[in-house]
Design a protein around this motif. Structure first.
Motif, PDB file in Angstrom:
ATOM      1  N   PHE A  34       0.863  -1.384   0.064  1.00 15.82           N
ATOM      2  CA  PHE A  34       0.071  -0.355  -0.053  1.00 15.82           C
ATOM      3  C   PHE A  34       0.766   1.728   0.059  1.00 15.82           C
ATOM      4  O   PHE A  34       1.647   1.666   1.048  1.00 15.82           O
ATOM      5  CB  PHE A  34      -0.541   0.174   1.465  1.00 15.82           C
ATOM      6  N   ILE A  35       0.487   1.538  -0.596  1.00 12.31           N
ATOM      7  CA  ILE A  35       1.253   3.206  -0.973  1.00 12.31           C
ATOM      8  C   ILE A  35       0.176   4.687  -0.589  1.00 12.31           C
ATOM      9  O   ILE A  35      -1.007   4.901  -1.324  1.00 12.31           O
ATOM     10  CB  ILE A  35       1.805   3.926  -1.850  1.00 12.31           C
ATOM     11  N   PHE A  36       1.082   5.299   0.478  1.00  9.04           N
ATOM     12  CA  PHE A  36      -0.439   6.529   0.941  1.00  9.04           C
ATOM     13  C   PHE A  36       0.132   7.633  -0.306  1.00  9.04           C
ATOM     14  O   PHE A  36       0.769   7.445  -0.419  1.00  9.04           O
ATOM     15  CB  PHE A  36      -0.453   6.651   2.155  1.00  9.04           C
ATOM     16  N   PRO A  37      -0.908   8.192   0.265  1.00 11.97           N
ATOM     17  CA  PRO A  37      -0.543   9.792  -0.189  1.00 11.97           C
ATOM     18  C   PRO A  37       0.571  10.606  -0.257  1.00 11.97           C
ATOM     19  O   PRO A  37       1.186  11.297  -0.969  1.00 11.97           O
ATOM     20  CB  PRO A  37      -2.106  10.502   0.006  1.00 11.97           C
ATOM     21  N   SER A  38       0.904  10.283   1.408  1.00 11.06           N
ATOM     22  CA  SER A  38       2.013  11.213   1.582  1.00 11.06           C
ATOM     23  C   SER A  38       3.615  10.645   1.192  1.00 11.06           C
ATOM     24  O   SER A  38       4.588  11.287   0.869  1.00 11.06           O
ATOM     25  CB  SER A  38       2.166  10.825   2.978  1.00 11.06           C
ATOM     26  N   GLY A  39       3.123   9.026   0.463  1.00  9.78           N
ATOM     27  CA  GLY A  39       4.460   8.344  -0.080  1.00  9.78           C
ATOM     28  C   GLY A  39       4.627   7.536   0.882  1.00  9.78           C
ATOM     29  O   GLY A  39       6.087   6.743   0.556  1.00  9.78           O
ATOM     30  N   ALA A  40       4.477   7.718   1.882  1.00  8.87           N
ATOM     31  CA  ALA A  40       4.765   6.262   3.211  1.00  8.87           C
ATOM     32  C   ALA A  40       4.114   5.109   2.400  1.00  8.87           C
ATOM     33  O   ALA A  40       3.016   4.985   1.553  1.00  8.87           O
ATOM     34  CB  ALA A  40       3.765   6.570   4.448  1.00  8.87           C
ATOM     35  N   MET A  41       5.008   3.921   3.005  1.00  3.90           N
ATOM     36  CA  MET A  41       4.758   2.527   2.364  1.00  3.90           C
ATOM     37  C   MET A  41       4.664   2.112   3.485  1.00  3.90           C
ATOM     38  O   MET A  41       6.125   1.433   3.993  1.00  3.90           O
ATOM     39  CB  MET A  41       4.698   2.532   0.779  1.00  3.90           C
ATOM     40  N   TYR A  42       3.432   0.391   2.782  1.00  3.22           N
ATOM     41  CA  TYR A  42       4.061  -1.158   3.758  1.00  3.22           C
ATOM     42  C   TYR A  42       3.796  -2.017   2.582  1.00  3.22           C
ATOM     43  O   TYR A  42       2.815  -1.960   1.727  1.00  3.22           O
ATOM     44  CB  TYR A  42       2.082  -0.673   4.824  1.00  3.22           C
ATOM     45  N   ILE A  43       4.154  -3.025   2.938  1.00  2.00           N
ATOM     46  CA  ILE A  43       4.646  -3.861   2.234  1.00  2.00           C
ATOM     47  C   ILE A  43       4.444  -4.903   2.839  1.00  2.00           C
ATOM     48  O   ILE A  43       5.416  -4.869   4.017  1.00  2.00           O
ATOM     49  CB  ILE A  43       6.279  -3.818   1.067  1.00  2.00           C
ATOM     50  N   GLY A  44       3.693  -6.165   3.172  1.00  2.00           N
ATOM     51  CA  GLY A  44       3.830  -7.179   3.260  1.00  2.00           C
ATOM     52  C   GLY A  44       1.699  -8.079   4.009  1.00  2.00           C
ATOM     53  O   GLY A  44       1.759  -7.953   2.946  1.00  2.00           O
ATOM     54  N   GLU A  45       2.212  -8.387   5.199  1.00  2.00           N
ATOM     55  CA  GLU A  45       0.896  -9.442   5.073  1.00  2.00           C
ATOM     56  C   GLU A  45      -0.401  -8.416   5.334  1.00  2.00           C
ATOM     57  O   GLU A  45       0.113  -7.185   6.325  1.00  2.00           O
ATOM     58  CB  GLU A  45       1.360 -10.374   5.921  1.00  2.00           C
ATOM     59  N   TRP A  46      -1.330  -8.598   4.769  1.00  2.58           N
ATOM     60  CA  TRP A  46      -2.782  -8.016   5.776  1.00  2.58           C
ATOM     61  C   TRP A  46      -4.236  -9.482   6.184  1.00  2.58           C
ATOM     62  O   TRP A  46      -3.832  -9.940   5.823  1.00  2.58           O
ATOM     63  CB  TRP A  46      -3.062  -7.802   3.801  1.00  2.58           C
ATOM     64  N   ARG A  47      -4.729  -8.752   6.771  1.00  4.51           N
ATOM     65  CA  ARG A  47      -5.933  -9.291   7.263  1.00  4.51           C
ATOM     66  C   ARG A  47      -6.963  -8.210   7.573  1.00  4.51           C
ATOM     67  O   ARG A  47      -7.180  -7.563   8.160  1.00  4.51           O
ATOM     68  CB  ARG A  47      -5.908 -10.807   8.486  1.00  4.51           C
ATOM     69  N   GLY A  48      -8.217  -8.343   6.804  1.00  7.56           N
ATOM     70  CA  GLY A  48      -9.143  -7.913   6.681  1.00  7.56           C
ATOM     71  C   GLY A  48      -8.954  -6.674   6.452  1.00  7.56           C
ATOM     72  O   GLY A  48      -9.612  -5.346   7.313  1.00  7.56           O
ATOM     73  N   ASN A  49      -8.262  -5.353   5.909  1.00  9.65           N
ATOM     74  CA  ASN A  49      -7.736  -4.524   5.670  1.00  9.65           C
ATOM     75  C   ASN A  49      -6.754  -3.679   6.287  1.00  9.65           C
ATOM     76  O   ASN A  49      -6.660  -2.656   6.934  1.00  9.65           O
ATOM     77  CB  ASN A  49      -9.266  -3.504   5.060  1.00  9.65           C
ATOM     78  N   ARG A  50      -6.697  -4.486   6.655  1.00 11.31           N
ATOM     79  CA  ARG A  50      -5.095  -4.149   7.977  1.00 11.31           C
ATOM     80  C   ARG A  50      -3.814  -5.245   8.372  1.00 11.31           C
ATOM     81  O   ARG A  50      -3.953  -6.021   7.267  1.00 11.31           O
ATOM     82  CB  ARG A  50      -5.507  -4.316   9.354  1.00 11.31           C
ATOM     83  N   PHE A  51      -2.904  -3.617   8.070  1.00 13.89           N
ATOM     84  CA  PHE A  51      -1.541  -4.912   8.340  1.00 13.89           C
ATOM     85  C   PHE A  51      -2.018  -5.871   9.571  1.00 13.89           C
ATOM     86  O   PHE A  51      -2.305  -5.299  10.755  1.00 13.89           O
ATOM     87  CB  PHE A  51      -0.431  -3.916   8.383  1.00 13.89           C
ATOM     88  N   HIS A  52      -1.712  -6.947   9.188  1.00 11.13           N
ATOM     89  CA  HIS A  52      -1.357  -8.539  10.243  1.00 11.13           C
ATOM     90  C   HIS A  52      -0.631  -9.682   9.681  1.00 11.13           C
ATOM     91  O   HIS A  52      -0.673  -9.517   8.245  1.00 11.13           O
ATOM     92  CB  HIS A  52      -2.631  -8.502   9.793  1.00 11.13           C
ATOM     93  N   GLY A  53       0.684  -9.386   9.786  1.00 11.85           N
ATOM     94  CA  GLY A  53       1.763 -10.326  10.448  1.00 11.85           C
ATOM     95  C   GLY A  53       3.310  -9.739   9.507  1.00 11.85           C
ATOM     96  O   GLY A  53       2.839  -8.817  10.091  1.00 11.85           O
ATOM     97  N   LEU A  54       4.097 -10.670   9.043  1.00 14.77           N
ATOM     98  CA  LEU A  54       4.847  -9.079   9.341  1.00 14.77           C
ATOM     99  C   LEU A  54       5.069  -8.224   8.025  1.00 14.77           C
ATOM    100  O   LEU A  54       4.364  -9.265   6.980  1.00 14.77           O
ATOM    101  CB  LEU A  54       6.233 -10.425   8.656  1.00 14.77           C
ATOM    102  N   GLY A  55       5.659  -7.397   7.934  1.00 17.26           N
ATOM    103  CA  GLY A  55       5.742  -6.995   7.480  1.00 17.26           C
ATOM    104  C   GLY A  55       6.381  -5.376   7.381  1.00 17.26           C
ATOM    105  O   GLY A  55       7.531  -4.926   8.167  1.00 17.26           O
ATOM    106  N   THR A  56       7.082  -4.580   6.166  1.00 14.08           N
ATOM    107  CA  THR A  56       7.868  -3.460   6.500  1.00 14.08           C
ATOM    108  C   THR A  56       6.798  -2.257   6.176  1.00 14.08           C
ATOM    109  O   THR A  56       6.452  -2.128   5.443  1.00 14.08           O
ATOM    110  CB  THR A  56       8.931  -3.699   5.308  1.00 14.08           C
TER     111      THR A  56
END
Length: 91
Positions: A34-56
């Motif tokens: 997921f890339i946020f409008p600000s340029g921040a980003m999350y790469i990893g595991e998801w569950r139910g539209n939320r970061f869940h598991g291992l991620g960066t």
């Protein structure tokens, strides 16, 4: 499932945010980024539209957190790297 997203796909929002990855029952679930409008980003595991598991997560200041997430919140083990010599470990 009708028109619900299921499988691998891409979605872009009008504010500039975007997600590419796995969908289940119209929610981000599995591996994705997921890339946020600000340029921040999350790469990893998801569950139910939320970061869940291992991620960066890399924020706007380029601080990087690598570790465990639960229901969208840092949880458990992880390392935060501010780009300098300092590293913070979470347990």
């Amino acid at each position: 499932l009708g028109s619900a997203r299921h499988g691998v796909g891409f979605h872009a929002w009008p504010d500039g945010a975007s997600y590419v990855g796995e969908w289940r029952d119209n929610q981000a679930s599995g591996r994705g980024s997921f890339i946020f409008p600000s340029g921040a980003m999350y790469i990893g595991e998801w569950r139910g539209n939320r970061f869940h598991g291992l991620g960066t997560m890399q924020d706007e200041a380029r601080t990087i957190f690598r570790g465990s997430w639960q229901d969208g919140v840092r949880s458990g083990l992880g390392v935060e790297d501010t780009g300098g010599a300092s590293r913070i470990r979470y347990a």
